[in-house]
Design a protein around this motif. Structure first.
Motif, PDB file in Angstrom:
ATOM      1  N   PHE A  24       0.804  -1.224   0.000  1.00 15.78           N
ATOM      2  CA  PHE A  24       0.000   0.000   0.000  1.00 15.78           C
ATOM      3  C   PHE A  24       0.844   1.284   0.000  1.00 15.78           C
ATOM      4  N   LEU A  25       1.793   1.411   0.918  1.00 14.57           N
ATOM      5  CA  LEU A  25       2.566   2.646   1.019  1.00 14.57           C
ATOM      6  C   LEU A  25       3.424   2.871  -0.211  1.00 14.57           C
ATOM      7  N   SER A  26       3.880   1.799  -0.846  1.00 19.56           N
ATOM      8  CA  SER A  26       4.755   1.920  -2.016  1.00 19.56           C
ATOM      9  C   SER A  26       4.048   2.600  -3.191  1.00 19.56           C
ATOM     10  N   LYS A  27       2.728   2.714  -3.123  1.00 20.91           N
ATOM     11  CA  LYS A  27       1.971   3.401  -4.168  1.00 20.91           C
ATOM     12  C   LYS A  27       1.973   4.917  -3.966  1.00 20.91           C
ATOM     13  N   LEU A  28       2.454   5.356  -2.813  1.00 18.24           N
ATOM     14  CA  LEU A  28       2.561   6.785  -2.528  1.00 18.24           C
ATOM     15  C   LEU A  28       3.982   7.263  -2.842  1.00 18.24           C
ATOM     16  N   PRO A  29       4.177   8.531  -3.158  1.00 20.27           N
ATOM     17  CA  PRO A  29       5.515   9.026  -3.555  1.00 20.27           C
ATOM     18  C   PRO A  29       6.412   9.335  -2.355  1.00 20.27           C
ATOM     19  N   ILE A  30       6.632   8.311  -1.504  1.00 20.96           N
ATOM     20  CA  ILE A  30       7.374   8.512  -0.250  1.00 20.96           C
ATOM     21  C   ILE A  30       8.857   8.235  -0.459  1.00 20.96           C
ATOM     22  N   ILE A  31       9.692   9.145   0.013  1.00 20.11           N
ATOM     23  CA  ILE A  31      11.143   8.956   0.079  1.00 20.11           C
ATOM     24  C   ILE A  31      11.520   9.079   1.554  1.00 20.11           C
ATOM     25  N   TYR A  32      12.309   8.131   2.050  1.00 23.19           N
ATOM     26  CA  TYR A  32      12.680   8.114   3.464  1.00 23.19           C
ATOM     27  C   TYR A  32      14.055   8.742   3.664  1.00 23.19           C
ATOM     28  N   LEU A  33      14.156   9.586   4.687  1.00 24.81           N
ATOM     29  CA  LEU A  33      15.432  10.164   5.110  1.00 24.81           C
ATOM     30  C   LEU A  33      15.625   9.768   6.569  1.00 24.81           C
ATOM     31  N   LEU A  34      16.553   8.878   6.838  1.00 22.44           N
ATOM     32  CA  LEU A  34      16.727   8.286   8.156  1.00 22.44           C
ATOM     33  C   LEU A  34      18.042   8.740   8.779  1.00 22.44           C
ATOM     34  N   THR A  35      17.993   9.057  10.069  1.00 21.33           N
ATOM     35  CA  THR A  35      19.199   9.440  10.794  1.00 21.33           C
ATOM     36  C   THR A  35      19.511   8.423  11.879  1.00 21.33           C
ATOM     37  N   VAL A  36      20.771   8.380  12.273  1.00 23.07           N
ATOM     38  CA  VAL A  36      21.221   7.705  13.501  1.00 23.07           C
ATOM     39  C   VAL A  36      22.011   8.741  14.270  1.00 23.07           C
ATOM     40  N   THR A  37      21.616   8.991  15.522  1.00 18.37           N
ATOM     41  CA  THR A  37      22.219  10.084  16.284  1.00 18.37           C
ATOM     42  C   THR A  37      22.623   9.653  17.691  1.00 18.37           C
ATOM     43  N   THR A  38      23.513  10.459  18.252  1.00 18.72           N
ATOM     44  CA  THR A  38      23.787  10.429  19.691  1.00 18.72           C
ATOM     45  C   THR A  38      23.763  11.867  20.181  1.00 18.72           C
ATOM     46  N   ASN A  39      23.724  12.032  21.492  1.00 19.47           N
ATOM     47  CA  ASN A  39      23.707  13.379  22.066  1.00 19.47           C
ATOM     48  C   ASN A  39      24.764  13.473  23.160  1.00 19.47           C
ATOM     49  N   SER A  40      25.432  14.619  23.246  1.00 19.07           N
ATOM     50  CA  SER A  40      26.441  14.848  24.276  1.00 19.07           C
ATOM     51  C   SER A  40      26.371  16.301  24.695  1.00 19.07           C
ATOM     52  N   ASP A  41      27.266  16.702  25.574  1.00 21.41           N
ATOM     53  CA  ASP A  41      27.285  18.091  26.029  1.00 21.41           C
ATOM     54  C   ASP A  41      27.456  19.073  24.869  1.00 21.41           C
ATOM     55  N   SER A  42      28.088  18.609  23.805  1.00 23.18           N
ATOM     56  CA  SER A  42      28.316  19.481  22.649  1.00 23.18           C
ATOM     57  C   SER A  42      27.165  19.449  21.651  1.00 23.18           C
ATOM     58  N   GLY A  43      26.110  18.691  21.959  1.00 30.80           N
ATOM     59  CA  GLY A  43      24.924  18.679  21.114  1.00 30.80           C
ATOM     60  C   GLY A  43      24.702  17.370  20.381  1.00 30.80           C
ATOM     61  N   VAL A  44      23.698  17.377  19.517  1.00 33.95           N
ATOM     62  CA  VAL A  44      23.325  16.193  18.745  1.00 33.95           C
ATOM     63  C   VAL A  44      24.363  15.930  17.652  1.00 33.95           C
ATOM     64  N   LYS A  45      24.754  14.681  17.516  1.00 38.33           N
ATOM     65  CA  LYS A  45      25.675  14.275  16.447  1.00 38.33           C
ATOM     66  C   LYS A  45      24.940  13.284  15.541  1.00 38.33           C
ATOM     67  N   ILE A  46      24.909  13.588  14.247  1.00 34.51           N
ATOM     68  CA  ILE A  46      24.289  12.704  13.266  1.00 34.51           C
ATOM     69  C   ILE A  46      25.381  11.820  12.673  1.00 34.51           C
ATOM     70  N   HIS A  47      25.345  10.542  13.000  1.00 39.33           N
ATOM     71  CA  HIS A  47      26.404   9.616  12.587  1.00 39.33           C
ATOM     72  C   HIS A  47      26.136   8.969  11.229  1.00 39.33           C
ATOM     73  N   GLY A  48      24.887   9.030  10.798  1.00 44.53           N
ATOM     74  CA  GLY A  48      24.561   8.464   9.497  1.00 44.53           C
ATOM     75  C   GLY A  48      23.307   9.100   8.943  1.00 44.53           C
ATOM     76  N   LEU A  49      23.259   9.233   7.625  1.00 43.41           N
ATOM     77  CA  LEU A  49      22.074   9.741   6.933  1.00 43.41           C
ATOM     78  C   LEU A  49      21.802   8.786   5.781  1.00 43.41           C
ATOM     79  N   PHE A  50      20.579   8.248   5.735  1.00 42.72           N
ATOM     80  CA  PHE A  50      20.229   7.189   4.789  1.00 42.72           C
ATOM     81  C   PHE A  50      18.974   7.630   4.040  1.00 42.72           C
ATOM     82  N   ILE A  51      19.105   7.839   2.737  1.00 42.60           N
ATOM     83  CA  ILE A  51      18.030   8.433   1.943  1.00 42.60           C
ATOM     84  C   ILE A  51      17.666   7.499   0.794  1.00 42.60           C
ATOM     85  N   GLY A  52      16.369   7.255   0.623  1.00 39.05           N
ATOM     86  CA  GLY A  52      15.949   6.440  -0.509  1.00 39.05           C
ATOM     87  C   GLY A  52      14.555   5.887  -0.345  1.00 39.05           C
ATOM     88  N   THR A  53      14.224   4.936  -1.208  1.00 42.11           N
ATOM     89  CA  THR A  53      12.904   4.308  -1.197  1.00 42.11           C
ATOM     90  C   THR A  53      12.970   2.822  -0.871  1.00 42.11           C
TER      91      THR A  53
END
Length: 415
Positions: A206-235
């Motif tokens: 069902f969802l594959s019939k919609l024009p959805i593109i996923y942008l996924l993050t993996v993060t950690t947080n520390s005193d210096s703020g949020v760190k994005i360790h990976g960005l994964f984009i696609g369908t």
């Protein structure tokens, strides 16, 4: 479209320049859009990096760009929260997801399939519902969010951002109950759980019939703020699978011995209810010792449910343990009619195995104890535990494990 996968080269995470380059590549691939819908998480995912990415996408995209935060069952964001989380996006372009009202059914996960993937635990048909705005003629729908261990599905995000984040009551309730019946300890931090397989069925059919593109993050947080360790984009599902592997590396901690005493801090800006704040329980329970104590520093928590109906049902039954809730579920209409609440009550109890002490300012002792938790005034607990550092602390002869953001991880005993 071909996937865009970006890993940080250091523990400092991806730079803004690297993120911008990946988003520019995405926009180049998809071409001009007359109308785009962005679906980031809400304010309860403050440390997901998704607010930043949504804001950058908004500035880069042409045509009409609307934003619908993936509220799921959560309280709508305030204008102040929208301005802080979705910097530079006009309030008038932010749409509210009304999960009980603005819903259309786009398909059904058949009961035979649910029965197969759950090992016979559930055989209900599960209607696949999404907000009707997703069918409103968008050229592209960009679903943005964080992959992190999750109590209901195993690993958050990917299709969860759609079928739960902008989904409807039937799908949310039945999928949550499936997870509760199967057992969160069997699923946390894993990909191919029964609930995820239900989500996958919804995606493939069902969802594959919609024009959805996923942008996924993996993060950690520390005193210096949020760190994005990976960005994964696609369908394709491969982007989620790669993000899961990275999240298992960055967001899961296996300890050599169970916690006799643990303290979890809930950022008062992010956590206003036990519905969300109980991540302190879900994410630590597999590391807690029998007879241990979990103190939850919950200055901002002022209610149990994220809406009045869920709050009412939580107050009515309380966090009384898995077996008690499942037994009541068989006879109580209130629980049968609010399955996501029943599931939440299962997840939020220690089943008598360890003490849960909620330390609040806005909720009274009577309210906290009335739902089955122990109580300590926030100020008293803050004084008792101030100065603790993230991780294991030695205080006299006592060891105390301190967690400054339980929403960003999973802690388990290495058995």
């Amino acid at each position: 479209m071909d996937s865009i996968i970006l890993y940080s080269k250091s523990d400092d995470g991806l730079s803004i320049s690297e993120i911008n380059s990946a988003l520019d590549e995405l926009i180049s691939k998809i071409g001009d859009s007359k109308k785009t819908l962005l679906i980031p998480p809400d304010y309860t995912r403050l440390h997901s990096g998704a607010g930043l990415i949504a804001s950058l996408c908004y500035k880069k995209l042409s045509g009409t760009v609307n934003v619908m935060p993936a509220l799921g069952t959560h309280t709508p964001m305030t204008e102040e929260e929208i301005s802080k989380f979705l910097d530079g996006i006009p309030i008038e372009n932010v749409l509210e997801h009304k999960w009980r009202e603005d819903i259309v059914q786009i398909g059904t996960v058949p009961g035979d399939y649910v029965n197969e993937v759950s090992g016979g635990i559930m055989d209900d048909d599960i209607p696949v519902e999404v907000n009707k705005e997703l069918l409103n003629g968008y050229d592209h729908i960009l679903s943005i969010g964080q992959v992190v261990p999750h109590e209901v599905v195993g690993m958050a995000n990917y299709t969860k951002n759609i079928v739960i984040g902008v989904g409807g009551p039937k799908f949310i309730s039945k999928s949550h109950m499936l997870g509760a019946l199967y057992g969160l300890e069997r699923m946390m931090g894993k990909d191919l759980t029964p609930v995820r397989k239900v989500f996958d069925f919804a995606e493939e059919n069902f969802l594959s019939k919609l024009p959805i593109i996923y942008l996924l993050t993996v993060t950690t947080n520390s005193d210096s703020g949020v760190k994005i360790h990976g960005l994964f984009i696609g369908t394709k599902r491969e982007i989620f699978e790669k993000a899961v592997l990275l999240a298992q590396e960055k967001n899961m901690t296996f300890v050599d011995k169970p916690f006799k005493k643990a303290v979890a801090f809930l950022d008062p800006e992010e956590f206003k209810s036990t519905w969300v704040g109980n991540k302190a329980i879900y994410r630590t329970r597999m590391a807690m010792a029998d007879g241990g104590e979990l103190y939850i520093l919950a200055k901002g928590v002022n209610k149990f449910g994220e809406d009045k109906e869920n709050d009412r049902v939580i107050r009515l039954y309380g966090y009384i343990g898995r077996e008690n809730i499942i037994k009541l579920f068989k006879t109580e209409f209130e629980l049968q009619n609010n399955q996501s609440v029943a599931a939440h009550l299962v997840h939020g109890s220690s089943d008598g195995r360890f003490r849960i002490i909620y330390c609040t300012k806005a909720l009274t002792k009577e309210e906290v104890e009335g739902v089955g938790f122990d109580y300590m005034p926030y100020d008293e607990a803050f004084e008792m535990f101030k100065g603790l550092k993230n991780g294991l602390n030695k205080v006299g002869d006592e060891e105390i494990f301190y967690i400054d953001n339980p929403a960003l991880g999973l802690w388990a005993f290495k058995c």
